[in-house]
Design an enzyme around this catalytic site. Structure first.
Site, PDB file in Angstrom:
ATOM      1  N   ALA A  13      -6.969   5.353   7.013  1.00 60.31           N
ATOM      2  CA  ALA A  13      -5.602   5.747   7.381  1.00 60.31           C
ATOM      3  C   ALA A  13      -5.622   7.011   8.232  1.00 60.31           C
ATOM      4  CB  ALA A  13      -4.760   5.956   6.122  1.00 60.31           C
ATOM      5  N   GLY A  14      -6.437   7.982   7.844  1.00 59.22           N
ATOM      6  CA  GLY A  14      -6.489   9.238   8.585  1.00 59.22           C
ATOM      7  C   GLY A  14      -7.040   9.037   9.986  1.00 59.22           C
ATOM      8  N   ARG A 284      -5.519  -9.440  -9.575  1.00 55.50           N
ATOM      9  CA  ARG A 284      -6.362  -8.560 -10.369  1.00 55.50           C
ATOM     10  C   ARG A 284      -5.760  -8.166 -11.707  1.00 55.50           C
ATOM     11  NH1 ARG A 284      -8.471  -4.884  -5.273  1.00 55.50           N
ATOM     12  NH2 ARG A 284      -9.859  -6.509  -4.494  1.00 55.50           N
ATOM     13  N   HIS A 351      -9.339   1.388 -10.398  1.00 58.86           N
ATOM     14  CA  HIS A 351      -9.760   1.086  -9.028  1.00 58.86           C
ATOM     15  C   HIS A 351      -8.847   1.639  -7.942  1.00 58.86           C
ATOM     16  CE1 HIS A 351     -11.687  -1.071  -5.839  1.00 58.86           C
ATOM     17  NE2 HIS A 351     -10.665  -1.862  -5.597  1.00 58.86           N
ATOM     18  N   LEU A 391      -7.362  -2.387   2.839  1.00 59.57           N
ATOM     19  CA  LEU A 391      -7.868  -2.017   4.158  1.00 59.57           C
ATOM     20  C   LEU A 391      -6.770  -2.231   5.192  1.00 59.57           C
ATOM     21  CD1 LEU A 391     -11.509  -3.444   4.010  1.00 59.57           C
ATOM     22  CD2 LEU A 391     -10.701  -1.125   3.575  1.00 59.57           C
TER      23      LEU A 391
END
Lengths: 594, 249
Positions: A13-14, A284, A351, A391
């Site tokens: 992101a950065g 999940r 996570h 992602l």
């Protein structure tokens, strides 16, 4: 004069924010705790979602959107999620243009695999180190912009706080040079936080050592709102270790891996039995609860321990090496067995944080000029994140934040340099005082042992199954730890060079603040939704809790309020995975065809 | 055997300019430790073998699963990542030192900035036109992708640099890791457009001619990057370019 944008954090992101802000003509100062190529994005394994080939199997960006909203149990604001899913195909193509070594089909096209909570293969991947490969591609583009003089990196610097002017607008940051221990302030016309998740609060997790959540927590104490903190994803399959839990990617199941344990002496494929429609690829939160139930309640874990098998042994070794090589290596190195020949032993581990800094649709926080992107924002995953959407959301939110910050900077009336109304000196003094107090801490308690205690407390009480009496007791215990924090010993009084103990003592203070946000948010949400599960309130309660949790800082503890969720496109419906997902009912006025 | 503690001898250094010194520690053994988790035990009880209080050891780490490259150090004389150095495999007598080819920041923490500077020098990126939507990337044969991926797994950890006898303060060699990245970008269809510029940087001072073919690099690479094979191929590329490529100019 050129506008300057500060970006804190060098993960996906950065880096994407930095590239976008530089392309928009701004000068960029990029701060990171580590050389950006070592950021936590490097750990992401399985892939990145995007419906690149809409005709294949009947998939569409709207189906991806529906899967994401449904998988998140309807807690995510729908407009930004929809925009993200529609942008996803172009993002994958962009990363491909940057040279990411995505796996290919025999024809040379991108290959896609199956992932949890989806019925279509829409996950592009690079072996089983997709996060690493995406991070490297962005790192390389940023290096190119560095050579061109458009981006300046500050690596081994820790963000400390925002510089806020008298109107409450963000004018820059304060930061610590981790090598010299010098505190400095830096002006900017806008600041983007891309500081990742808070997994280290839970002690052992799949997160990296830097993921303490400190930067976000520090802003929270400065009045930045934090949203949905109680939604913490516990990944179903990690290998246990003394220092951390090592992720075994969902892609193992995407490529055909099966979860099982013994019942009555025979293999029991409990996910396949209970969820015939999705099998091992249930989302999940569901897989985690089932594994937890089988091990903790039914005591059916392998060898009587808290572990089940993740089995790849029926898949040809050549396929495994090509598609999952990275995680097989990790398992071989750390568990000492060959997963091509013996099933892996796994158990759930903390996570990802779905919750994070509250942002609007331009990724701006409630503080003007301060933006957030990536795992540290709350925007895209609702109550449970689908695999391979992280992602995507990190890159997408960076693509939104970079240009939005540039626009904000252009519209800013007074440039940062002109607004030195003492706010820079004030912030610097505030931070220097915090450090000089820490250097003087000579009490009896060890900060690293206290962090262990915090981790065990949070993992025991605020993860897979949550009970109100235990949450209440946990918050009391956290208050006690906050008191005890004052009697810590700093362990290292040396000044001037890389004092990691001093840094950690400060981080621990903010980890305790964030732990309370997570715990109190969980205590007050009397329902079960996505990753948040209370046996006392087993159903989702849309009437009372189809709402975003907002935490505002107060010295006595978080003040919790709730905000409406944007349900502009898909009407909430019950979330089940034992049968095929029903197509979402569209609200009137939605022009998009399915 | 089972209660025999883990003994560590650690080479420490307080500041970049001060002299190093050795300090010994003893940590109770439990199964499953690695070098990082042992260092974490010292943080929880920073007392040396002589029973004196001391400061916790400073080192670099992040992912703890050997994919970020941060925790490279010398462990019993060999260069590797500390996270994947399992005590049950390497034994309970440990000597830890900072790697020697980079300046020490403090204790085991070194500054590997030079490696990233070398990546700038060789142009280790795909020169795209911009991040706006311009459609698909080039097609690529699976075998090319597989070759590229093996090189793209390099985590800039510095193991090969430490092991390379040609990479030192007396030489200008940029080292195996950044050199090998040239091959990655040259085999990509878009990256190949700048192939000659990259090969030319490898012909300059510090370039591939300074590789002495000791083959130490490939033996210590934790990611099995085919370093020597790629260096040999690059050598060929550079030679052919020197003979034929330059003529075309």
């Amino acid at each position: 004069m050129n506008n300057r944008i500060i970006i804190v954090g060098g993960g996906l992101a950065g880096l994407m924010s930095a590239i976008k802000a530089a392309e928009a003509g701004c000068g960029v100062d990029l701060f990171s705790l580590v050389p950006v190529r070592r950021s936590h994005s490097v750990c992401a394994q399985g892939g990145i979602n995007g419906c690149v080939q809409p005709t294949r199997e009947g998939d569409s960006p709207d189906e991806h959107f529906d899967d994401t909203v449904y998988g998140g149990d309807f807690l995510a604001n729908q407009t930004p999620v929809r925009d993200m899913c529609h942008a996803a195909p172009a993002i994958i193509k962009l990363m491909d243009r940057m040279g990411v070594m995505f796996n290919r089909t025999p024809e040379g096209n991108l290959d896609f695999r199956a992932f949890g909570g989806a019925k279509y293969r829409r996950t592009a991947f690079s072996g089983a180190t997709t996060g690493q490969q995406l991070l490297y591609a962005l790192d390389e583009q940023v290096r190119r912009l560095e050579v061109e003089g458009k981006i300046t990196k500050y690596e081994f610097w820790e963000f400390l706080g925002a510089v806020l002017d008298d109107d409450g607008t963000c004018r820059g940051i304060s930061a610590l040079d981790m090598r010299t221990m010098e505190v400095r302030t830096f002006p900017a016309d806008a600041v983007i936080m891309a500081v990742g998740g808070p997994g280290v609060i839970f002690g052992k997790s799949t997160n990296s050592a830097i993921n303490t959540g400190t930067a976000a927590a520090s802003l929270y104490t400065q009045g930045v709102r934090y949203a949905n903190g109680e939604f913490i994803q516990v990944h179903p399959t990690a290998i246990q270790g003394i220092d951390k839990l090592r992720l075994m990617s969902e892609s193992a199941r995407g490529e055909g891996g099966r979860i099982w344990t013994y019942r009555d002496g025979k293999p029991w494929y409990f996910l396949e039995e209970k969820y015939p429609a999705y099998g091992n690829l249930v989302p999940r939160d569901i897989a985690t609860r089932e594994i937890f139930h089988v091990c903790v309640d039914m005591k059916l874990g392998i060898e009587g321990k808290n572990q089940v098998y993740l089995d790849l042994t029926h898949i040809p070794a050549e396929t495994l090496n090509r598609k999952l090589g990275g995680i097989l290596e990790i398992y071989e190195k750390f568990a000492g067995e060959d997963p091509r020949k013996k099933p892996m032993k796994v158990f759930p581990g903390v996570h990802y944080s779905m919750g994070g800094i509250w942002v609007d649709y331009d990724q701006m926080t409630n503080v003007p000029g301060l933006f957030a992107a990536g795992e540290c924002d709350y925007q895209y995953h609702g109550a449970n994140r689908l695999g391979a959407n992280a992602l995507l959301s990190c890159i997408y939110s960076g693509m939104v934040a970079g240009p939005a910050a540039a626009r904000f900077a252009n519209g800013l009336h007074k440039a940062a340099e002109d607004s030195r109304d003492g706010c820079f000196d004030r912030e610097k003094r505030r931070q220097q005082e915090i450090f000089s107090n820490i250097y003087r801490m000579n009490g009896s308690e060890n900060p690293y042992r206290m962090a262990n205690e915090l981790g065990e407390l949070m993992t025991e009480n605020v993860t897979v199954v949550r009970y109100n009496d235990r949450l209440k007791a946990t918050d009391e215990k956290l208050k006690e730890l906050q008191e005890r924090w004052r009697s810590l010993n700093v362990l290292d009084t040396s000044r001037g060079t890389a004092n990691q103990a001093v840094q950690f003592v400060r981080q621990l203070k903010y980890m305790l603040e964030m732990a309370r946000v997570i715990t109190v948010g969980a205590l007050l949400r009397n329902e079960s939704r996505g990753a948040h599960y209370k046996p006392e309130f087993p159903e989702r309660d849309d009437a009372r809790f189809l709402k975003t949790t907002i935490a505002d800082y107060a010295p006595s503890g978080p003040r919790i309020s709730y905000q409406e969720v944007d349900l502009g496109y898909i009407k909430p419906r019950p979330r089940v995975y034992d049968v095929e997902k029903k197509v979402g009912t569209r609200k009137e006025g939605d022009q998009h065809e399915r | 055997m089972s209660d025999k503690p883990i003994r560590l001898k650690i080479k420490r250094q307080n500041t970049p300019d001060s002299s190093p010194y050795w300090e010994e520690f003893s940590v109770p053994y439990t199964p499953g430790h690695n070098v990082i988790s042992v260092l974490m035990e010292i943080q929880k009880n920073p007392v040396n073998s002589r029973g004196e209080k001391t400061s916790p050891v400073v080192w670099e780490c992040n992912c703890l699963e050997e994919v970020c490259g941060a925790c490279t150090m010398l462990i019993n004389g060999g260069v590797r990542q500390a996270c994947s150095a399992l005590i049950d495999k390497i034994g309970r007598e440990l000597t830890l030192e900072p790697i020697t080819k980079f300046p020490v920041v403090r204790d085991l923490h070194v500054d590997r900035g030079k490696m990233f500077e070398a990546l700038k020098k060789v142009g280790a990126w795909i020169p795209i036109d911009g991040t706006y939507d311009m459609g698909e990337g080039p097609r690529m044969a699976p075998k090319d992708q597989e070759e590229g991926y093996r090189l793209a797994k390099c985590m800039t950890c510095g193991c090969c640099m430490e092991a390379c006898p040609q990479y030192n303060s007396r030489s200008s060699f940029i080292g195996p890791a950044p050199t090998v990245q040239v091959r990655l970008f040259n085999l990509h269809p878009t990256g190949a457009m700048n192939r000659s510029e990259r090969l030319e940087t490898l012909m300059e001072k510090g370039g591939i001619a300074e590789c002495g073919n000791a083959q130490n690099c490939v033996r210590v690479c934790p990611k099995e990057v085919p370093l020597t094979k790629t260096l040999a191929e690059l050598n060929k590329d550079v030679d052919l370019y020197a003979i034929f490529g330059m003529l075309k100019k």
